[in-house]
Design a protein around this motif. Structure first.
Motif, PDB file in Angstrom:
ATOM      1  N   ALA A 139       0.729  -1.236   0.119  1.00 39.85           N
ATOM      2  CA  ALA A 139       0.257   0.029   0.001  1.00 39.85           C
ATOM      3  C   ALA A 139       0.829   1.217  -0.043  1.00 39.85           C
ATOM      4  O   ALA A 139       1.724   1.529   0.684  1.00 39.85           O
ATOM      5  CB  ALA A 139      -1.026   0.183   1.263  1.00 39.85           C
ATOM      6  N   VAL A 140       0.655   2.189  -0.605  1.00 36.30           N
ATOM      7  CA  VAL A 140       1.122   3.383  -1.060  1.00 36.30           C
ATOM      8  C   VAL A 140       0.210   4.569  -0.910  1.00 36.30           C
ATOM      9  O   VAL A 140      -0.822   4.572  -1.383  1.00 36.30           O
ATOM     10  CB  VAL A 140       2.028   3.441  -2.336  1.00 36.30           C
ATOM     11  CG1 VAL A 140       2.578   4.704  -2.584  1.00 36.30           C
ATOM     12  CG2 VAL A 140       3.091   2.573  -2.346  1.00 36.30           C
ATOM     13  N   ASP A 141       0.843   5.758  -0.282  1.00 33.87           N
ATOM     14  CA  ASP A 141      -0.101   6.861  -0.246  1.00 33.87           C
ATOM     15  C   ASP A 141       0.783   8.113   0.214  1.00 33.87           C
ATOM     16  O   ASP A 141       1.689   8.073   0.961  1.00 33.87           O
ATOM     17  CB  ASP A 141      -1.281   6.957   1.025  1.00 33.87           C
ATOM     18  CG  ASP A 141      -2.496   7.884   0.253  1.00 33.87           C
ATOM     19  OD1 ASP A 141      -3.697   7.413  -0.069  1.00 33.87           O
ATOM     20  OD2 ASP A 141      -2.280   8.959   0.574  1.00 33.87           O
ATOM     21  N   LEU A 142       0.112   9.361  -0.416  1.00 32.35           N
ATOM     22  CA  LEU A 142       1.051  10.487  -0.311  1.00 32.35           C
ATOM     23  C   LEU A 142       0.919  11.175   1.223  1.00 32.35           C
ATOM     24  O   LEU A 142       2.016  11.535   1.640  1.00 32.35           O
ATOM     25  CB  LEU A 142       0.372  11.492  -1.127  1.00 32.35           C
ATOM     26  CG  LEU A 142       0.978  13.009  -1.072  1.00 32.35           C
ATOM     27  CD1 LEU A 142       2.203  12.994  -1.505  1.00 32.35           C
ATOM     28  CD2 LEU A 142      -0.005  13.932  -1.999  1.00 32.35           C
ATOM     29  N   LEU A 143      -0.061  11.091   1.918  1.00 32.77           N
ATOM     30  CA  LEU A 143      -0.381  11.244   3.087  1.00 32.77           C
ATOM     31  C   LEU A 143      -0.074  12.989   3.511  1.00 32.77           C
ATOM     32  O   LEU A 143       0.426  13.416   4.466  1.00 32.77           O
ATOM     33  CB  LEU A 143       0.427  10.544   4.165  1.00 32.77           C
ATOM     34  CG  LEU A 143       0.208   9.206   3.949  1.00 32.77           C
ATOM     35  CD1 LEU A 143       1.124   8.175   5.064  1.00 32.77           C
ATOM     36  CD2 LEU A 143      -1.195   8.650   4.115  1.00 32.77           C
ATOM     37  N   GLU A 144      -0.002  13.757   2.454  1.00 32.59           N
ATOM     38  CA  GLU A 144       0.125  15.121   2.472  1.00 32.59           C
ATOM     39  C   GLU A 144      -0.987  15.982   1.529  1.00 32.59           C
ATOM     40  O   GLU A 144      -1.166  15.230   0.663  1.00 32.59           O
ATOM     41  CB  GLU A 144       1.485  15.515   2.085  1.00 32.59           C
ATOM     42  CG  GLU A 144       2.611  15.206   2.955  1.00 32.59           C
ATOM     43  CD  GLU A 144       4.113  15.533   2.281  1.00 32.59           C
ATOM     44  OE1 GLU A 144       4.103  15.782   0.919  1.00 32.59           O
ATOM     45  OE2 GLU A 144       5.159  14.904   2.851  1.00 32.59           O
ATOM     46  N   ASP A 145      -1.295  17.047   1.931  1.00 23.32           N
ATOM     47  CA  ASP A 145      -1.984  17.810   1.144  1.00 23.32           C
ATOM     48  C   ASP A 145      -1.393  18.355  -0.091  1.00 23.32           C
ATOM     49  O   ASP A 145      -0.307  18.457  -0.217  1.00 23.32           O
ATOM     50  CB  ASP A 145      -2.666  18.960   1.687  1.00 23.32           C
ATOM     51  CG  ASP A 145      -3.687  18.195   2.764  1.00 23.32           C
ATOM     52  OD1 ASP A 145      -4.054  17.347   2.964  1.00 23.32           O
ATOM     53  OD2 ASP A 145      -4.286  19.259   3.646  1.00 23.32           O
ATOM     54  N   ILE A 146      -1.967  18.515  -1.059  1.00 21.06           N
ATOM     55  CA  ILE A 146      -1.718  19.202  -2.457  1.00 21.06           C
ATOM     56  C   ILE A 146      -2.448  20.450  -2.578  1.00 21.06           C
ATOM     57  O   ILE A 146      -3.651  20.600  -2.538  1.00 21.06           O
ATOM     58  CB  ILE A 146      -1.944  18.340  -3.784  1.00 21.06           C
ATOM     59  CG1 ILE A 146      -0.970  16.836  -3.550  1.00 21.06           C
ATOM     60  CG2 ILE A 146      -1.546  18.837  -4.945  1.00 21.06           C
ATOM     61  CD1 ILE A 146      -1.545  16.005  -4.671  1.00 21.06           C
ATOM     62  N   GLU A 147      -1.498  21.538  -2.800  1.00 24.86           N
ATOM     63  CA  GLU A 147      -2.167  22.999  -2.620  1.00 24.86           C
ATOM     64  C   GLU A 147      -3.374  23.349  -3.793  1.00 24.86           C
ATOM     65  O   GLU A 147      -4.306  24.059  -3.100  1.00 24.86           O
ATOM     66  CB  GLU A 147      -1.049  24.170  -2.934  1.00 24.86           C
ATOM     67  CG  GLU A 147      -1.149  25.252  -2.347  1.00 24.86           C
ATOM     68  CD  GLU A 147       0.011  26.156  -2.135  1.00 24.86           C
ATOM     69  OE1 GLU A 147       0.011  27.465  -2.778  1.00 24.86           O
ATOM     70  OE2 GLU A 147       1.050  25.763  -1.930  1.00 24.86           O
ATOM     71  N   THR A 148      -3.295  22.729  -4.716  1.00 29.49           N
ATOM     72  CA  THR A 148      -4.268  23.056  -5.709  1.00 29.49           C
ATOM     73  C   THR A 148      -5.675  22.275  -5.898  1.00 29.49           C
ATOM     74  O   THR A 148      -6.480  22.372  -6.467  1.00 29.49           O
ATOM     75  CB  THR A 148      -3.799  22.931  -7.303  1.00 29.49           C
ATOM     76  OG1 THR A 148      -3.184  21.634  -7.330  1.00 29.49           O
ATOM     77  CG2 THR A 148      -2.677  24.120  -7.470  1.00 29.49           C
ATOM     78  N   ALA A 149      -5.457  21.054  -4.986  1.00 26.16           N
ATOM     79  CA  ALA A 149      -6.725  20.173  -4.627  1.00 26.16           C
ATOM     80  C   ALA A 149      -7.396  20.815  -3.683  1.00 26.16           C
ATOM     81  O   ALA A 149      -6.943  21.132  -2.392  1.00 26.16           O
ATOM     82  CB  ALA A 149      -6.441  18.885  -4.456  1.00 26.16           C
ATOM     83  N   PRO A 150      -8.814  21.464  -3.652  1.00 22.96           N
ATOM     84  CA  PRO A 150      -9.735  22.044  -2.806  1.00 22.96           C
ATOM     85  C   PRO A 150     -10.146  21.188  -1.835  1.00 22.96           C
ATOM     86  O   PRO A 150     -11.369  21.426  -1.105  1.00 22.96           O
ATOM     87  CB  PRO A 150     -10.616  22.587  -3.574  1.00 22.96           C
ATOM     88  CG  PRO A 150     -10.659  21.627  -4.812  1.00 22.96           C
ATOM     89  CD  PRO A 150      -9.463  20.924  -5.124  1.00 22.96           C
ATOM     90  N   TYR A 151      -9.492  20.000  -1.397  1.00 22.05           N
ATOM     91  CA  TYR A 151      -9.913  19.276  -0.060  1.00 22.05           C
ATOM     92  C   TYR A 151      -8.664  18.407   0.268  1.00 22.05           C
ATOM     93  O   TYR A 151      -7.668  18.328  -0.505  1.00 22.05           O
ATOM     94  CB  TYR A 151     -11.186  18.148  -0.845  1.00 22.05           C
ATOM     95  CG  TYR A 151     -10.695  17.257  -2.081  1.00 22.05           C
ATOM     96  CD1 TYR A 151     -10.347  17.894  -3.467  1.00 22.05           C
ATOM     97  CD2 TYR A 151     -10.063  16.144  -1.614  1.00 22.05           C
ATOM     98  CE1 TYR A 151     -10.017  16.998  -4.097  1.00 22.05           C
ATOM     99  CE2 TYR A 151      -9.424  15.166  -2.814  1.00 22.05           C
ATOM    100  CZ  TYR A 151      -9.234  15.773  -4.041  1.00 22.05           C
ATOM    101  OH  TYR A 151      -8.723  15.138  -4.921  1.00 22.05           O
ATOM    102  N   PRO A 152      -8.916  18.009   1.353  1.00 22.10           N
ATOM    103  CA  PRO A 152      -7.467  17.159   2.254  1.00 22.10           C
ATOM    104  C   PRO A 152      -7.233  15.985   1.310  1.00 22.10           C
ATOM    105  O   PRO A 152      -8.208  15.147   1.239  1.00 22.10           O
ATOM    106  CB  PRO A 152      -7.920  17.109   3.698  1.00 22.10           C
ATOM    107  CG  PRO A 152      -9.471  17.402   3.730  1.00 22.10           C
ATOM    108  CD  PRO A 152      -9.842  17.818   2.512  1.00 22.10           C
ATOM    109  N   MET A 153      -5.863  15.542   1.544  1.00 20.56           N
ATOM    110  CA  MET A 153      -5.586  14.277   1.271  1.00 20.56           C
ATOM    111  C   MET A 153      -5.945  13.419   2.324  1.00 20.56           C
ATOM    112  O   MET A 153      -6.050  13.730   3.430  1.00 20.56           O
ATOM    113  CB  MET A 153      -4.166  14.115   0.519  1.00 20.56           C
ATOM    114  CG  MET A 153      -4.047  14.954  -0.773  1.00 20.56           C
ATOM    115  SD  MET A 153      -5.097  14.185  -2.079  1.00 20.56           S
ATOM    116  CE  MET A 153      -6.021  15.840  -2.634  1.00 20.56           C
ATOM    117  N   ALA A 154      -5.475  11.917   2.383  1.00 22.21           N
ATOM    118  CA  ALA A 154      -5.573  11.125   3.372  1.00 22.21           C
ATOM    119  C   ALA A 154      -4.226  11.377   4.321  1.00 22.21           C
ATOM    120  O   ALA A 154      -3.464  12.106   4.005  1.00 22.21           O
ATOM    121  CB  ALA A 154      -5.461   9.807   2.913  1.00 22.21           C
TER     122      ALA A 154
END
Ligand SMILES: NC(=O)c1ccc[n+]([C@@H]2O[C@H](COP(=O)([O-])OP(=O)(O)OC[C@H]3O[C@@H](n4cnc5c(N)ncnc54)[C@H](O)[C@@H]3O)[C@@H](O)[C@H]2O)c1
Length: 285
Positions: free
Chosen positions: A36-51
């Motif tokens: 399993a892989v995930d970023l676990l950080e927000d991306i500034e241009t995405a208007p909602y939080p990441m996991a």
């Protein structure tokens, strides 16, 4: 029927929540171990939080509760080096790689900036290319790759909506569809399969957030999830607002399993009929 992917190891990107978690757990239910892989950080241009880290820990808990093994790593699909490290370590620990589910993705809809276009293409298209690149050296005959598209890849005219971010989303997904086709051709002689799953709206963090409530209910000042749902359903010929992640996982499981051993190069619409008015026997009208 159980054990449909018994003995296989599956890589799932974006596995901390939503569809990625659902795929990881469903494959584990049927006997797979999971990388399993995930970023676990927000991306500034995405208007909602990441996991979050807690989300990924919950995926680990659910897979382990099924008696399966899981190697979970924080990695960004935009970074081939990070992905290779995560995949190589997972394969070393779990003993192989047989299924790849390229699920990680973002939506930067609503933002009309070049960065919004770049970010969504980097995650949704380059991230999928990186995932395949990191996985490829480990794959042998019988392996299966499943790429996540979207009905946005197949909707004619969808490129002219919602600014540069929306344009980038449709652009990235159209190219994922084409990538799946081209990879299926390249890998066929090695008996490695590549298929693309194209869901309509799915009830995950990408849709279930205040930005999307407002996008679908611009008539309201501060719309809620419940107020968005009828608007989603009104766009579906089956009056269906959104799929459950588990609906998509069933398709992923089919493509991952040997039940589909001669099925490759498919573009599977999971759209509750959404695209029927725009197509004729599956071909764009
Ligand atoms: N939810 C929908 O309505 C819908 C419909 C069609 C297609 N999709 C596709 O599904 C994917 C989104 O999955 P979801 O619906 O479960 O949404 P989600 O936001 O709940 O899950 C996406 C996951 O990907 C992770 N992620 C984002 N960027 C990453 C990166 N650079 N590296 C590693 N991980 C990253 C996030 O942290 C999150 O855990 C996208 O590819 C999207 O295009 C979603």
């Amino acid at each position: 029927m159980s054990g449909r992917v018994e003995g296989k190891v599956a890589l799932v990107t974006g596995a901390a929540r939503g569809q990625g978690r659902s795929h990881a757990v469903r494959l584990a239910e049927e006997g797979a171990d999971i990388i399993a892989v995930d970023l676990l950080e927000d991306i500034e241009t995405a208007p909602y939080p990441m996991a979050t880290k807690t989300d990924l820990e919950e995926t680990v808990r659910q897979v382990e509760a099924l008696g399966r093994r899981i190697i979970a790593t924080q990695a960004d699909v935009r970074d081939l080096g990070q992905l290779k490290t995560a995949v190589d370590q997972g394969v070393a620990d779990l003993g192989g790689l047989h299924v790849v589910v390229a699920q990680a993705g973002i939506l930067t809809m609503g933002l009309d900036t070049p960065q919004a276009f770049l970010d969504v293409v980097q995650v949704n298209l380059v991230g999928v290319i990186n995932t395949v690149t990191a996985a490829a050296p480990h794959l042998e005959s019988g392996a299966s790759m499943i790429l996540t598209g979207s009905t946005a890849a197949l909707l004619s005219g969808s490129v002219d909506i919602t600014g540069a971010g929306g344009l980038g989303y449709a652009h990235s997904k159209r190219h994922v569809a084409r990538l799946g086709h081209d990879l299926a051709r390249v890998y066929a002689s090695r008996r490695i399969r590549v298929n693309v799953v194209h869901p309509t709206n799915v009830d995950t963090g990408m849709m279930d957030n205040e930005f999307m409530y407002k996008a679908f209910r611009p008539d309201l000042d501060a719309p809620t999830r419940e107020e968005m749902i009828p608007s989603l359903a009104s766009k579906s010929p089956m009056d269906m607002p959104w799929l459950a992640p588990s609906d998509v996982s069933e398709a992923v499981l089919y493509f991952a399993s040997d039940a589909s051993r001669w099925v490759t190069g498919q573009q599977l619409k999971l759209d509750a009929g959404q695209l029927l008015p725009m197509t004729d026997a599956g071909v764009p009208a």
